[in-house]
Write a protein that holds these residues in place. Structure first.
Motif, mmCIF file in Angstrom:
data_model
loop_
_atom_site.group_PDB
_atom_site.id
_atom_site.type_symbol
_atom_site.label_atom_id
_atom_site.label_comp_id
_atom_site.label_asym_id
_atom_site.label_seq_id
_atom_site.Cartn_x
_atom_site.Cartn_y
_atom_site.Cartn_z
ATOM 1 N N GLU A 9 -26.940 25.355 2.706
ATOM 2 C CA GLU A 9 -25.926 24.552 2.007
ATOM 3 C C GLU A 9 -24.514 25.116 2.200
ATOM 4 N N ASP A 10 -23.540 24.283 1.916
ATOM 5 C CA ASP A 10 -22.128 24.651 1.738
ATOM 6 C C ASP A 10 -21.599 25.618 2.812
ATOM 7 N N PRO A 11 -21.568 25.184 4.097
ATOM 8 C CA PRO A 11 -21.083 26.070 5.160
ATOM 9 C C PRO A 11 -19.568 26.262 5.134
ATOM 10 N N ALA A 36 -17.895 14.134 -5.531
ATOM 11 C CA ALA A 36 -19.068 13.911 -6.392
ATOM 12 C C ALA A 36 -20.382 14.241 -5.664
ATOM 13 N N ASP A 37 -20.349 15.248 -4.816
ATOM 14 C CA ASP A 37 -21.526 15.721 -4.064
ATOM 15 C C ASP A 37 -22.181 14.600 -3.261
ATOM 16 N N ARG A 38 -21.375 13.604 -2.822
ATOM 17 C CA ARG A 38 -21.988 12.486 -2.119
ATOM 18 C C ARG A 38 -21.275 12.092 -0.845
ATOM 19 N N TYR A 44 -25.696 35.165 -5.146
ATOM 20 C CA TYR A 44 -24.327 35.088 -4.616
ATOM 21 C C TYR A 44 -24.178 33.776 -3.854
ATOM 22 N N ARG A 45 -23.021 33.149 -4.018
ATOM 23 C CA ARG A 45 -22.693 31.928 -3.271
ATOM 24 C C ARG A 45 -21.214 31.952 -2.931
ATOM 25 N N ASN A 46 -20.764 30.920 -2.219
ATOM 26 C CA ASN A 46 -19.328 30.724 -1.983
ATOM 27 C C ASN A 46 -18.685 31.919 -1.283
ATOM 28 N N MET A 104 -14.697 27.926 -17.172
ATOM 29 C CA MET A 104 -16.134 28.190 -17.194
ATOM 30 C C MET A 104 -16.580 29.077 -16.032
ATOM 31 N N LYS A 105 -16.160 28.718 -14.815
ATOM 32 C CA LYS A 105 -16.472 29.557 -13.652
ATOM 33 C C LYS A 105 -15.543 29.178 -12.510
ATOM 34 N N ILE A 106 -15.332 30.132 -11.619
ATOM 35 C CA ILE A 106 -14.523 29.883 -10.434
ATOM 36 C C ILE A 106 -15.275 30.427 -9.217
ATOM 37 N N HIS A 166 -21.500 16.018 2.211
ATOM 38 C CA HIS A 166 -20.504 16.647 1.324
ATOM 39 C C HIS A 166 -20.324 18.124 1.654
ATOM 40 N N ASN A 167 -19.364 18.745 0.970
ATOM 41 C CA ASN A 167 -19.103 20.193 1.018
ATOM 42 C C ASN A 167 -19.105 20.739 2.443
ATOM 43 N N ALA A 168 -18.135 20.278 3.232
ATOM 44 C CA ALA A 168 -18.080 20.625 4.660
ATOM 45 C C ALA A 168 -17.059 21.725 4.954
ATOM 46 N N PHE A 178 -21.151 19.738 7.825
ATOM 47 C CA PHE A 178 -21.283 19.159 6.485
ATOM 48 C C PHE A 178 -22.701 19.340 5.957
ATOM 49 N N ARG A 179 -22.783 19.389 4.640
ATOM 50 C CA ARG A 179 -24.080 19.502 3.974
ATOM 51 C C ARG A 179 -24.608 18.110 3.666
ATOM 52 N N SER A 180 -25.909 17.920 3.809
ATOM 53 C CA SER A 180 -26.535 16.664 3.384
ATOM 54 C C SER A 180 -27.781 16.956 2.575
ATOM 55 N N MET A 184 -16.532 19.424 -15.022
ATOM 56 C CA MET A 184 -15.492 18.862 -14.154
ATOM 57 C C MET A 184 -15.098 19.931 -13.138
ATOM 58 N N TYR A 185 -15.249 19.609 -11.843
ATOM 59 C CA TYR A 185 -14.865 20.542 -10.768
ATOM 60 C C TYR A 185 -13.506 20.158 -10.222
ATOM 61 N N ARG A 186 -12.573 21.124 -10.227
ATOM 62 C CA ARG A 186 -11.238 20.901 -9.665
ATOM 63 C C ARG A 186 -10.918 22.024 -8.672
ATOM 64 N N TYR A 193 -23.451 11.689 -6.799
ATOM 65 C CA TYR A 193 -24.705 12.420 -6.975
ATOM 66 C C TYR A 193 -24.552 13.361 -8.172
ATOM 67 N N VAL A 194 -23.419 14.057 -8.223
ATOM 68 C CA VAL A 194 -23.003 14.805 -9.424
ATOM 69 C C VAL A 194 -21.594 14.302 -9.753
ATOM 70 N N HIS A 195 -21.402 13.726 -10.938
ATOM 71 C CA HIS A 195 -20.116 13.104 -11.272
ATOM 72 C C HIS A 195 -18.997 14.152 -11.403
ATOM 73 N N ASN A 196 -17.763 13.691 -11.156
ATOM 74 C CA ASN A 196 -16.565 14.496 -11.431
ATOM 75 C C ASN A 196 -16.520 15.814 -10.666
ATOM 76 N N VAL A 197 -16.666 15.696 -9.345
ATOM 77 C CA VAL A 197 -16.612 16.904 -8.518
ATOM 78 C C VAL A 197 -15.675 16.696 -7.331
ATOM 79 N N VAL A 198 -14.690 17.586 -7.179
ATOM 80 C CA VAL A 198 -14.067 17.821 -5.870
ATOM 81 C C VAL A 198 -14.348 19.278 -5.539
ATOM 82 N N PHE A 199 -14.930 19.515 -4.362
ATOM 83 C CA PHE A 199 -15.433 20.845 -4.004
ATOM 84 C C PHE A 199 -15.087 21.102 -2.549
ATOM 85 N N THR A 200 -14.297 22.146 -2.285
ATOM 86 C CA THR A 200 -13.894 22.391 -0.893
ATOM 87 C C THR A 200 -14.640 23.570 -0.278
#
Ligand code: BMA
Length: 317
Positions: A90-92, A285-287, A137-139, A194-196, A28-30, A43-45, A224-226, A260-267
């Motif tokens: 994580e999350d390259p 969903a982190d999977r 710090y992330r992202n 909540m957060k961006i 996920h999160n590639a 990609f992250r695993s 919920m991640y959008r 793995y974590v429900h309701n996630v789209v993460f770019t």
């Protein structure tokens, strides 16, 4: 129904743990880029320890990816990198800048999470450059060119006293960063209240830098991640031309809703093409990894014609 801005690839998910020739629990999160006309995906695993590593897959068409036999980055065993990557990488995100591919990633350790910077010219080997943030710090995404003589980045610091927001910083050398300012804050009672955080590295368009970001909404059933879009001024990216009022992608396919974590789209990446479209990649969903396409002008239009009202202290004009 509002116009769909992202068209999902029919063969989603495009990469899953079953495709990987070494043991992993998720894909996920590639971050994705192009090298000599081929698509490169980092990609992250998750491993079965719950910690993460980064793998590499290649593709001719941007959707059918073949993973390499071995991981591309695992936590370093050397010096300060060993200390600050002790738990996970994580999350390259990948930015092609002056002929070199720069990779920003989240480095996790007992000291917290901070952003690491690595570089490569060919994706055969990779060289760690340094850590470019302190903890919490992330992202972090780097702009693909210097702006007014300086490198620029967006990132997302953690905060106990303010909703987590998108910040900008500048640098003469990619290692030392400063002149930081908050540029976009979440809007109350909105899909991203909540957060961006930054998602894909910014994409240059005629009208501004297109920033595809993620936003989180808390529900009784978890977060919920959008994904949404914002447009930064080309010659002054600390100024925002518009923030799309609506999301551009939300969890809808079953592998985006349950995982793995429900309701996630993460770019962590999008690749602009010569025909005015872009290929967008997101973790479901982190999977699993998913992909799709969007028309760049349509995303820009959402920022300009369907923008939130500029609000003092929410985003800066
Ligand atoms: C964020 C990061 C992402 C992850 C997301 C949803 O905080 O950890 O890597 O995809 O949460 O779990």
């Amino acid at each position: 129904m509002a116009k769909k801005l992202v068209t999902r690839y029919k063969g989603n998910p495009i990469l899953t743990k079953d495709d990987i020739p070494y043991p992993v629990e998720t894909v996920h999160n590639a971050g994705v880029t192009k090298l000599n006309g081929r698509y490169i995906m980092l990609f992250r695993s998750h491993l079965d320890t719950g910690r993460s590593i980064i793998g590499l897959a290649e593709s001719e068409d941007g959707f059918n990816f073949k993973p390499r036999a071995k991981p591309f980055m695992v936590p370093s065993k050397e010096g300060k990198f060993a200390e600050y990557e002790e738990y996970s990488v994580e999350d390259p995100r990948i930015t092609l800048l002056e002929g070199t591919y720069y990779i920003t990633y989240s480095a996790y350790s007992r000291h917290g999470v901070r952003t690491g910077l690595a570089k490569t010219k060919d994706f055969e080997s990779v060289e760690r450059v340094g850590f470019i943030t302190q903890a919490d710090y992330r992202n972090t995404v780097i702009f693909p060119e210097k702006i007014n003589g300086r490198y620029a980045r967006l990132d997302r610091p953690h905060s106990d006293i303010s909703p987590w927001s998108i910040w900008i910083s500048f640098s003469p050398d990619l290692l030392h960063w400063g002149d930081s300012e908050v540029v976009i804050k979440p809007e109350r009672y909105h899909w991203d209240e909540m957060k961006i955080g930054p998602g894909a590295p910014p994409i240059r368009t005629d009208k501004g830098w297109l920033n595809i970001y993620h936003g989180v909404f808390p529900t009784m059933d978890g977060c919920m991640y959008r994904l949404g879009v914002a447009l930064h001024k080309l010659d002054d990216p600390a100024r925002i031309l518009g923030v799309g009022d609506r999301w551009i992608l939300q969890p809808e396919d079953e592998w985006e809703i349950v995982g793995y974590v429900h309701n996630v789209v993460f770019t962590c990446g999008a690749v602009p093409e010569e025909d005015g479209t872009l290929k967008l990649y997101w973790g479901g969903a982190d999977r699993v990894m998913c992909g799709g396409t969007a028309v760049i002008d349509e995303l820009v239009e959402v920022c300009l014609t369907n923008s939130r009202q500029p609000q003092e202290k929410i985003w800066r004009k």
